[in-house]
Design a protein around this motif. Structure first.
Motif, short mmCIF file in Angstrom:
data_model
loop_
_atom_site.label_atom_id
_atom_site.label_comp_id
_atom_site.label_asym_id
_atom_site.label_seq_id
_atom_site.Cartn_x
_atom_site.Cartn_y
_atom_site.Cartn_z
N PHE A 24 -24.84 -34.68 20.52
CA PHE A 24 -24.91 -33.22 20.30
C PHE A 24 -26.34 -32.73 20.45
N CYS A 25 -26.49 -31.43 20.68
CA CYS A 25 -27.83 -30.83 20.69
C CYS A 25 -28.23 -30.43 19.27
N GLY A 26 -29.48 -30.02 19.11
CA GLY A 26 -30.03 -29.71 17.79
C GLY A 26 -29.46 -28.46 17.14
N LEU A 27 -28.69 -27.66 17.88
CA LEU A 27 -28.09 -26.48 17.24
C LEU A 27 -27.16 -26.89 16.10
N THR A 28 -26.60 -28.09 16.21
CA THR A 28 -25.62 -28.56 15.23
C THR A 28 -26.17 -28.52 13.81
N GLY A 46 -28.91 -17.64 22.65
CA GLY A 46 -28.32 -18.60 23.58
C GLY A 46 -27.23 -18.01 24.44
N SER A 47 -26.38 -18.90 24.93
CA SER A 47 -25.31 -18.52 25.85
C SER A 47 -23.97 -18.59 25.12
N ARG A 48 -22.91 -18.29 25.86
CA ARG A 48 -21.58 -18.39 25.25
C ARG A 48 -21.26 -19.85 24.86
N THR A 49 -21.81 -20.79 25.62
CA THR A 49 -21.59 -22.21 25.29
C THR A 49 -22.15 -22.52 23.90
N CYS A 50 -23.36 -22.00 23.65
CA CYS A 50 -23.98 -22.25 22.34
C CYS A 50 -23.12 -21.63 21.24
N ALA A 51 -22.63 -20.41 21.49
CA ALA A 51 -21.80 -19.73 20.48
C ALA A 51 -20.55 -20.56 20.21
N HIS A 52 -19.95 -21.12 21.27
CA HIS A 52 -18.75 -21.93 21.07
C HIS A 52 -19.06 -23.19 20.28
N LEU A 53 -20.19 -23.82 20.62
CA LEU A 53 -20.54 -25.07 19.91
C LEU A 53 -20.67 -24.79 18.41
N ILE A 54 -21.42 -23.74 18.08
CA ILE A 54 -21.66 -23.44 16.67
C ILE A 54 -20.34 -23.09 15.98
N GLY A 109 -33.94 -21.30 19.47
CA GLY A 109 -33.90 -21.35 20.93
C GLY A 109 -32.86 -22.35 21.43
N SER A 110 -32.43 -22.17 22.66
CA SER A 110 -31.42 -23.07 23.24
C SER A 110 -31.83 -23.39 24.67
N CYS A 111 -30.95 -23.99 25.47
CA CYS A 111 -31.45 -24.47 26.76
C CYS A 111 -31.13 -23.64 27.99
N PRO A 112 -30.30 -22.61 27.95
CA PRO A 112 -30.13 -21.84 29.18
C PRO A 112 -31.48 -21.31 29.69
N SER A 113 -31.64 -21.31 31.01
CA SER A 113 -32.96 -20.98 31.58
C SER A 113 -33.42 -19.59 31.17
N SER A 141 -36.71 -24.65 18.26
CA SER A 141 -35.78 -24.90 19.35
C SER A 141 -34.67 -25.87 18.92
N GLY A 142 -33.45 -25.50 19.25
CA GLY A 142 -32.32 -26.43 19.04
C GLY A 142 -31.75 -26.84 20.39
N SER A 143 -32.54 -26.61 21.43
CA SER A 143 -32.08 -26.84 22.81
C SER A 143 -31.68 -28.30 23.04
N GLY A 144 -30.64 -28.47 23.81
CA GLY A 144 -30.18 -29.81 24.15
C GLY A 144 -31.15 -30.54 25.06
N ILE A 145 -32.09 -29.81 25.68
CA ILE A 145 -33.08 -30.48 26.54
C ILE A 145 -34.15 -31.12 25.66
FE1 SF4 Z 1 -26.72 -26.86 22.96
FE2 SF4 Z 1 -27.88 -26.20 25.29
FE3 SF4 Z 1 -25.23 -26.45 25.15
FE4 SF4 Z 1 -26.48 -24.37 23.93
S1 SF4 Z 1 -26.35 -24.77 26.15
S2 SF4 Z 1 -24.83 -25.66 23.09
S3 SF4 Z 1 -28.38 -25.39 23.28
S4 SF4 Z 1 -26.72 -28.10 24.83
#
Ligand code: SF4
Length: 420
Positions: A24-28, A46-54, A109-113, A141-145
């Motif tokens: 998992f990325c650090g947003l968790t 972040g992006s919609r992906t981040c919102a879904h993860l959280i 912060g998250s990883c979308p550019s 930053s909680g970015s997965g990068i």
């Molecule tokens: Fe985590 Fe990056 Fe995916 Fe957002 S886009 S949920 S920060 S890995």
């Protein structure tokens, strides 16, 4: 790709492995941190992906007033960055108007550019100046990068350190998010040992800010706090080397390390911890028969793997097939590594396919892994334990030792029932 690192004559055999990862990325970390700091709010940029993860990571919990949200930043070019900053300011303003209870706001912060292009630390300083003194705004930053799973907590706590007042009023700081019930138990034990005043990082409320400076000694309660420890060192604080407070033995050694640092006699440590050790011993006894001789495989996920492996092997009699960990801080984990059985295979990093091959070949009785790997492995008839549960559940200290063991015996009992 695999490399053998400094083979020792005895002790664990530590290898490094690089390749595909499944972590998992650090947003968790927000999922447990937002319960800890009661007047904080985590705004993921972040992006919609981040919102879904959280949402899905936290979806099991229902809150009347959630303490996290995602500001979705859609794709935009550099020319649109000024708008993005204005939009962020607008979102923050609206949030703080609606939620006057918020005293500490984290921009995460998250990883979308399009998010990477935003300077969140500048945004945090700007907003902090606007909303001071009622609300402090910090960023991390909680970015997965940049981060895996528990490194989100590390980044969050590291962002708190520069915000702490300088001073000498805190002789002992316990560092790492602990459940309130665990924190209260430790506070009582330190009090009985005559050590104090003890403060905790993070505090339960934004205003709970321990003064830190030379003269402060700190005790890590979690093994994944590299950046936080570095920030405390920069402040002049000194780390007390110790194993981590998992299991009866880990808890005693952790308390004893603090006691040594403060000149408390071993006899007093024995007397103060006696009742707790006895309670933990009784609770662990109930699980030992189930775990003794069981072969356990750890995939790298939470960075708790080495202390957990030490607990399972030394206190529960389990056999360690492989102990994977995403990162291995050799200094912070030196006391833990010394307690592992000689020859224990410790793998730092991950090459997912190779590790899956080794796990399948070994057919462990129990595999500790992330959510993404658990279902496929269960489908292959391997019992699994989600490592994320070890972060959500209070597991540190004497009175939680039985619950910690129970987290490992439950999947085995479930499997036994299914087989029956
Ligand atoms: Fe985590 Fe990056 Fe995916 Fe957002 S886009 S949920 S920060 S890995």
């Amino acid at each position: 790709m695999t490399a053998l690192a400094s083979p020792a004559a005895c002790g664990p055999e530590i290898r490094q492995e690089r390749g595909q990862r499944a972590v998992f990325c650090g947003l968790t970390g927000i999922v447990w941190l937002h319960r800890k700091i009661q007047d904080a709010f985590f705004l993921v940029v972040g992006s919609r992906t981040c919102a879904h993860l959280i949402q899905s990571a936290a979806g099991v919990m229902i809150f009347a007033e959630p303490r996290f949200a995602t500001a979705i930043i859609e794709e935009r070019d550099l020319a649109g960055l000024a708008d993005a900053h204005e939009e962020l300011d607008r979102v923050v303003r609206r949030l703080l108007e609606r939620r006057p209870d918020i005293r500490l706001l984290f921009l995460v912060g998250s990883c979308p550019s399009e998010v990477i292009k935003l300077d969140l630390s500048r945004a945090a300083s700007r907003l902090s100046a606007d909303f001071a003194p009622a609300v402090r705004v910090l960023s991390y930053s909680g970015s997965g990068i940049e981060t895996t799973f528990t490194q989100g907590e590390d980044a969050c706590l590291a962002s708190l350190v520069p915000d702490l007042p300088r001073g000498t009023e805190t002789p002992l700081l316990v560092v790492g998010a602990l459940a309130d019930v665990v924190e209260d138990q430790f506070a009582r034990l330190f009090d009985d040992l005559g050590i104090g005043p003890v403060r905790f990082l993070p505090g339960r409320r934004a205003a709970d800010r321990a003064a830190i400076g030379p003269g402060t000694r700190y005790l890590l309660a979690q093994p994944f706090l590299t950046e936080t420890a570095r920030a405390l060192d920069d402040r002049g604080a000194t780390r007390i080397p110790a194993p981590f407070p998992l299991g009866a033995e880990g808890t005693t050694l952790w308390l004893a390390a603090a006691a040594r640092a403060f000149g408390v006699t071993p006899a007093k440590v024995v007397a103060v911890t006696e009742a707790g050790r006895a309670r933990a011993g009784r609770a662990l006894q109930a699980h030992r028969a189930e775990l003794s001789g069981r072969r356990v495989f750890f995939f790298p996920d939470s960075q708790l793997e080495v202390p957990l492996a030490r607990f399972l092997s030394r206190e529960m009699g389990a056999e360690l097939i492989e102990v994977g960990t995403p990162y291995l801080h050799r200094t912070h984990l030196a006391e833990e590594l010394a307690l592992l059985p000689d020859g224990t295979a410790v793998t730092e990093g991950q090459s997912l396919d190779d590790q899956l091959d080794r796990c399948r070949a070994a057919r462990p009785d129990l595999t500790v892994c992330g959510l993404g790997l658990a279902n496929p492995l269960e489908a292959e008839d391997l019992a699994t334990k989600w490592s994320i549960e070890l972060l959500f559940t209070p597991i540190q200290g004497y009175d939680q030792a039985g619950d910690l063991a129970g987290l490992f015996t439950r999947p085995l009992a479930r499997r036994a029932r299914l087989e029956a």
